[in-house]
Design a protein around this motif. Structure first.
Motif, PDB file in Angstrom:
ATOM      1  N   ILE A 177      -4.450 -12.302 -25.511  1.00 11.04           N
ATOM      2  CA  ILE A 177      -3.854 -11.826 -24.811  1.00 11.04           C
ATOM      3  C   ILE A 177      -2.730 -10.641 -24.806  1.00 11.04           C
ATOM      4  CG2 ILE A 177      -1.678 -13.474 -25.889  1.00 11.04           C
ATOM      5  CD1 ILE A 177      -0.700 -14.426 -22.943  1.00 11.04           C
ATOM      6  N   THR A 178      -2.963 -10.101 -24.208  1.00 11.06           N
ATOM      7  CA  THR A 178      -2.007  -8.780 -24.200  1.00 11.06           C
ATOM      8  C   THR A 178      -0.762  -8.951 -22.833  1.00 11.06           C
ATOM      9  OG1 THR A 178      -3.758  -7.198 -25.424  1.00 11.06           O
ATOM     10  CG2 THR A 178      -1.956  -6.230 -24.163  1.00 11.06           C
ATOM     11  N   ILE A 179       0.503  -8.964 -23.437  1.00 13.33           N
ATOM     12  CA  ILE A 179       1.248  -8.434 -22.742  1.00 13.33           C
ATOM     13  C   ILE A 179       2.215  -7.488 -22.830  1.00 13.33           C
ATOM     14  CG2 ILE A 179       3.690  -9.372 -21.790  1.00 13.33           C
ATOM     15  CD1 ILE A 179       2.570 -11.802 -23.642  1.00 13.33           C
ATOM     16  N   GLY A 180       2.111  -6.713 -21.139  1.00 12.99           N
ATOM     17  CA  GLY A 180       2.327  -4.913 -21.406  1.00 12.99           C
ATOM     18  C   GLY A 180       2.152  -4.513 -22.198  1.00 12.99           C
ATOM     19  N   LYS A 181       2.355  -3.257 -22.969  1.00 11.45           N
ATOM     20  CA  LYS A 181       1.997  -2.676 -24.113  1.00 11.45           C
ATOM     21  C   LYS A 181       2.815  -3.117 -25.426  1.00 11.45           C
ATOM     22  CE  LYS A 181       1.154   1.165 -21.347  1.00 11.45           C
ATOM     23  NZ  LYS A 181       1.069   2.667 -20.965  1.00 11.45           N
ATOM     24  N   GLN A 182       3.428  -3.997 -25.726  1.00  8.75           N
ATOM     25  CA  GLN A 182       4.329  -4.501 -26.866  1.00  8.75           C
ATOM     26  C   GLN A 182       3.553  -5.172 -27.257  1.00  8.75           C
ATOM     27  OE1 GLN A 182       7.818  -5.449 -24.949  1.00  8.75           O
ATOM     28  NE2 GLN A 182       8.107  -3.633 -23.969  1.00  8.75           N
ATOM     29  N   LYS A 183       2.973  -6.295 -26.036  1.00  3.44           N
ATOM     30  CA  LYS A 183       2.424  -7.706 -27.526  1.00  3.44           C
ATOM     31  C   LYS A 183       0.804  -7.862 -27.376  1.00  3.44           C
ATOM     32  CE  LYS A 183       4.835  -9.788 -29.406  1.00  3.44           C
ATOM     33  NZ  LYS A 183       5.592 -10.263 -30.759  1.00  3.44           N
ATOM     34  N   ILE A 225      -2.184 -11.778 -15.065  1.00  6.70           N
ATOM     35  CA  ILE A 225      -1.190 -12.537 -15.463  1.00  6.70           C
ATOM     36  C   ILE A 225       0.204 -11.930 -15.602  1.00  6.70           C
ATOM     37  CG2 ILE A 225      -2.648 -14.183 -17.160  1.00  6.70           C
ATOM     38  CD1 ILE A 225      -0.556 -13.251 -19.621  1.00  6.70           C
ATOM     39  N   ASP A 226       1.150 -12.630 -14.771  1.00  8.33           N
ATOM     40  CA  ASP A 226       2.544 -12.155 -14.998  1.00  8.33           C
ATOM     41  C   ASP A 226       3.082 -12.819 -15.586  1.00  8.33           C
ATOM     42  OD1 ASP A 226       5.202 -10.339 -14.358  1.00  8.33           O
ATOM     43  OD2 ASP A 226       4.636 -11.157 -12.343  1.00  8.33           O
ATOM     44  N   LYS A 227       3.153 -12.283 -16.699  1.00 12.10           N
ATOM     45  CA  LYS A 227       4.395 -13.341 -17.799  1.00 12.10           C
ATOM     46  C   LYS A 227       6.206 -12.837 -17.064  1.00 12.10           C
ATOM     47  CE  LYS A 227       5.247 -14.713 -22.504  1.00 12.10           C
ATOM     48  NZ  LYS A 227       6.373 -14.443 -22.996  1.00 12.10           N
ATOM     49  N   GLY A 228       6.793 -13.831 -16.434  1.00  6.26           N
ATOM     50  CA  GLY A 228       7.911 -13.105 -16.051  1.00  6.26           C
ATOM     51  C   GLY A 228       9.112 -13.764 -16.945  1.00  6.26           C
ATOM     52  N   ARG A 229       8.462 -14.808 -18.478  1.00  3.11           N
ATOM     53  CA  ARG A 229      10.050 -15.749 -18.696  1.00  3.11           C
ATOM     54  C   ARG A 229       8.989 -15.654 -20.034  1.00  3.11           C
ATOM     55  NH1 ARG A 229       9.128 -20.488 -14.396  1.00  3.11           N
ATOM     56  NH2 ARG A 229       7.144 -21.412 -15.422  1.00  3.11           N
ATOM     57  N   MET A 230      10.164 -16.670 -21.467  1.00  2.00           N
ATOM     58  CA  MET A 230       9.417 -17.004 -21.806  1.00  2.00           C
ATOM     59  C   MET A 230       8.484 -17.428 -22.550  1.00  2.00           C
ATOM     60  SD  MET A 230      11.326 -18.531 -25.712  1.00  2.00           S
ATOM     61  CE  MET A 230      11.448 -20.343 -24.849  1.00  2.00           C
ATOM     62  N   TYR A 231       8.434 -18.744 -21.719  1.00  2.00           N
ATOM     63  CA  TYR A 231       6.935 -19.519 -21.565  1.00  2.00           C
ATOM     64  C   TYR A 231       5.979 -19.339 -21.186  1.00  2.00           C
ATOM     65  CZ  TYR A 231       5.369 -24.422 -21.411  1.00  2.00           C
ATOM     66  OH  TYR A 231       4.228 -25.116 -21.236  1.00  2.00           O
ATOM     67  N   TYR A 232       4.870 -19.360 -20.754  1.00  2.00           N
ATOM     68  CA  TYR A 232       4.230 -19.397 -19.184  1.00  2.00           C
ATOM     69  C   TYR A 232       2.621 -20.183 -20.357  1.00  2.00           C
ATOM     70  CZ  TYR A 232       0.337 -17.102 -16.785  1.00  2.00           C
ATOM     71  OH  TYR A 232      -0.942 -17.103 -16.624  1.00  2.00           O
ATOM     72  N   SER A 284       8.294 -11.283 -25.083  1.00  2.00           N
ATOM     73  CA  SER A 284       7.842 -10.609 -24.267  1.00  2.00           C
ATOM     74  C   SER A 284       7.576 -10.632 -23.057  1.00  2.00           C
ATOM     75  CB  SER A 284       6.334  -9.438 -24.958  1.00  2.00           C
ATOM     76  OG  SER A 284       6.781  -9.470 -26.005  1.00  2.00           O
ATOM     77  N   ILE A 285       8.127 -10.081 -22.033  1.00  2.00           N
ATOM     78  CA  ILE A 285       7.564 -10.216 -20.900  1.00  2.00           C
ATOM     79  C   ILE A 285       6.938  -9.106 -20.185  1.00  2.00           C
ATOM     80  CG2 ILE A 285       9.439 -12.498 -20.533  1.00  2.00           C
ATOM     81  CD1 ILE A 285      11.220  -9.869 -18.943  1.00  2.00           C
ATOM     82  N   GLY A 286       5.999  -9.305 -18.833  1.00  2.00           N
ATOM     83  CA  GLY A 286       5.463  -7.801 -17.752  1.00  2.00           C
ATOM     84  C   GLY A 286       4.193  -8.468 -17.064  1.00  2.00           C
ATOM     85  N   HIS A 287       3.772  -7.428 -16.874  1.00  2.00           N
ATOM     86  CA  HIS A 287       2.287  -8.333 -16.647  1.00  2.00           C
ATOM     87  C   HIS A 287       1.354  -7.995 -17.961  1.00  2.00           C
ATOM     88  CE1 HIS A 287       3.155  -6.885 -12.306  1.00  2.00           C
ATOM     89  NE2 HIS A 287       3.195  -6.161 -12.874  1.00  2.00           N
TER      90      HIS A 287
END
Length: 100
Positions: free
Chosen positions: A85-91, A60-67, A39-42
Protein backbone atom coordinates in the motif's frame (compact mmCIF):
# COMPACT_ATOMS: atom_id res chain seq x y z
CA UNK A 1 6.28 43.34 34.73
CA UNK A 2 7.62 39.85 35.36
CA UNK A 3 9.02 37.09 33.17
CA UNK A 4 8.27 33.42 33.58
CA UNK A 5 8.88 30.17 31.72
CA UNK A 6 6.18 27.64 30.89
CA UNK A 7 6.59 24.01 29.84
CA UNK A 8 3.83 22.48 27.70
CA UNK A 9 3.56 18.71 27.38
CA UNK A 10 1.41 17.07 24.73
CA UNK A 11 0.05 13.68 25.74
CA UNK A 12 -1.26 11.34 23.06
CA UNK A 13 -4.09 9.36 24.65
CA UNK A 14 -4.87 7.52 21.43
CA UNK A 15 -1.76 5.42 21.25
CA UNK A 16 -1.66 2.93 18.43
CA UNK A 17 0.87 1.12 16.33
CA UNK A 18 0.82 1.44 12.58
CA UNK A 19 -0.20 -1.80 10.97
CA UNK A 20 -1.04 -3.26 7.58
CA UNK A 21 -2.67 -6.67 7.62
CA UNK A 22 -4.74 -9.12 5.63
CA UNK A 23 -7.24 -11.56 7.10
CA UNK A 24 -8.08 -14.36 6.87
CA UNK A 25 -4.62 -15.43 5.87
CA UNK A 26 -4.42 -17.84 4.07
CA UNK A 27 -7.56 -17.12 2.03
CA UNK A 28 -9.43 -18.91 -0.73
CA UNK A 29 -11.30 -15.85 -2.00
CA UNK A 30 -12.86 -13.20 0.23
CA UNK A 31 -10.46 -11.30 2.46
CA UNK A 32 -10.14 -8.03 4.35
CA UNK A 33 -7.32 -5.51 4.06
CA UNK A 34 -6.75 -3.26 7.08
CA UNK A 35 -4.38 -0.30 7.31
CA UNK A 36 -3.87 1.75 10.46
CA UNK A 37 -1.63 4.76 9.88
CA UNK A 38 -1.73 8.50 10.44
CA UNK A 39 -0.95 9.04 6.73
CA UNK A 40 -4.03 10.07 4.75
CA UNK A 41 -4.75 10.80 1.10
CA UNK A 42 -5.09 9.02 -2.21
CA UNK A 43 -3.30 5.74 -2.46
CA UNK A 44 -2.87 2.48 -4.24
CA UNK A 45 -2.86 -1.16 -3.19
CA UNK A 46 -0.81 -3.51 -5.38
CA UNK A 47 -1.01 -7.30 -5.38
CA UNK A 48 2.44 -8.57 -6.38
CA UNK A 49 3.30 -12.18 -7.20
CA UNK A 50 6.58 -13.80 -6.17
CA UNK A 51 8.09 -12.95 -9.57
CA UNK A 52 7.64 -9.24 -8.79
CA UNK A 53 4.76 -8.69 -11.24
CA UNK A 54 1.78 -6.55 -10.23
CA UNK A 55 -1.20 -8.84 -10.87
CA UNK A 56 -3.91 -6.54 -9.50
CA UNK A 57 -4.22 -2.93 -8.29
CA UNK A 58 -6.80 -0.94 -6.36
CA UNK A 59 -6.93 2.82 -5.89
CA UNK A 60 -8.07 4.06 -2.49
CA UNK A 61 -8.90 7.28 -0.72
CA UNK A 62 -7.75 6.99 2.89
CA UNK A 63 -9.39 9.87 4.73
CA UNK A 64 -8.71 8.84 8.31
CA UNK A 65 -6.33 6.85 10.49
CA UNK A 66 -8.22 3.54 10.08
CA UNK A 67 -8.94 2.08 6.62
CA UNK A 68 -10.46 -1.31 5.86
CA UNK A 69 -11.72 -2.80 2.61
CA UNK A 70 -13.25 -6.18 1.74
CA UNK A 71 -12.08 -7.73 -1.53
CA UNK A 72 -12.28 -11.01 -3.41
CA UNK A 73 -9.07 -12.68 -4.57
CA UNK A 74 -10.64 -15.83 -6.03
CA UNK A 75 -9.31 -14.81 -9.49
CA UNK A 76 -5.69 -15.07 -8.35
CA UNK A 77 -3.69 -18.27 -8.76
CA UNK A 78 -2.75 -20.19 -5.63
CA UNK A 79 0.51 -19.01 -4.11
CA UNK A 80 2.25 -16.41 -1.96
CA UNK A 81 1.71 -12.72 -2.72
CA UNK A 82 3.03 -9.42 -1.44
CA UNK A 83 0.49 -6.71 -0.75
CA UNK A 84 1.85 -3.16 -0.99
CA UNK A 85 0.00 0.00 0.00
CA UNK A 86 1.24 3.45 -0.91
CA UNK A 87 -0.52 6.47 0.60
CA UNK A 88 0.35 9.77 -1.07
CA UNK A 89 4.09 10.09 -1.45
CA UNK A 90 4.76 9.65 2.26
CA UNK A 91 3.87 6.13 3.31
CA UNK A 92 4.61 2.66 1.93
CA UNK A 93 3.71 -0.50 3.82
CA UNK A 94 3.93 -4.15 2.77
CA UNK A 95 2.67 -7.50 4.01
CA UNK A 96 2.35 -11.03 2.64
CA UNK A 97 -0.59 -13.34 2.21
CA UNK A 98 -1.26 -16.83 0.89
CA UNK A 99 -3.95 -17.53 -1.71
CA UNK A 100 -5.06 -21.17 -1.44
Amino acid sequence: THKDSVTISVIDNQKYEESFMVYPNPSTGPMNIRCVSDSIGHGKINFIDMNGHIVRSMTIDKGRMYYEVHTDISGLKAGVYVLEITIGKQKRMITRFIKQ
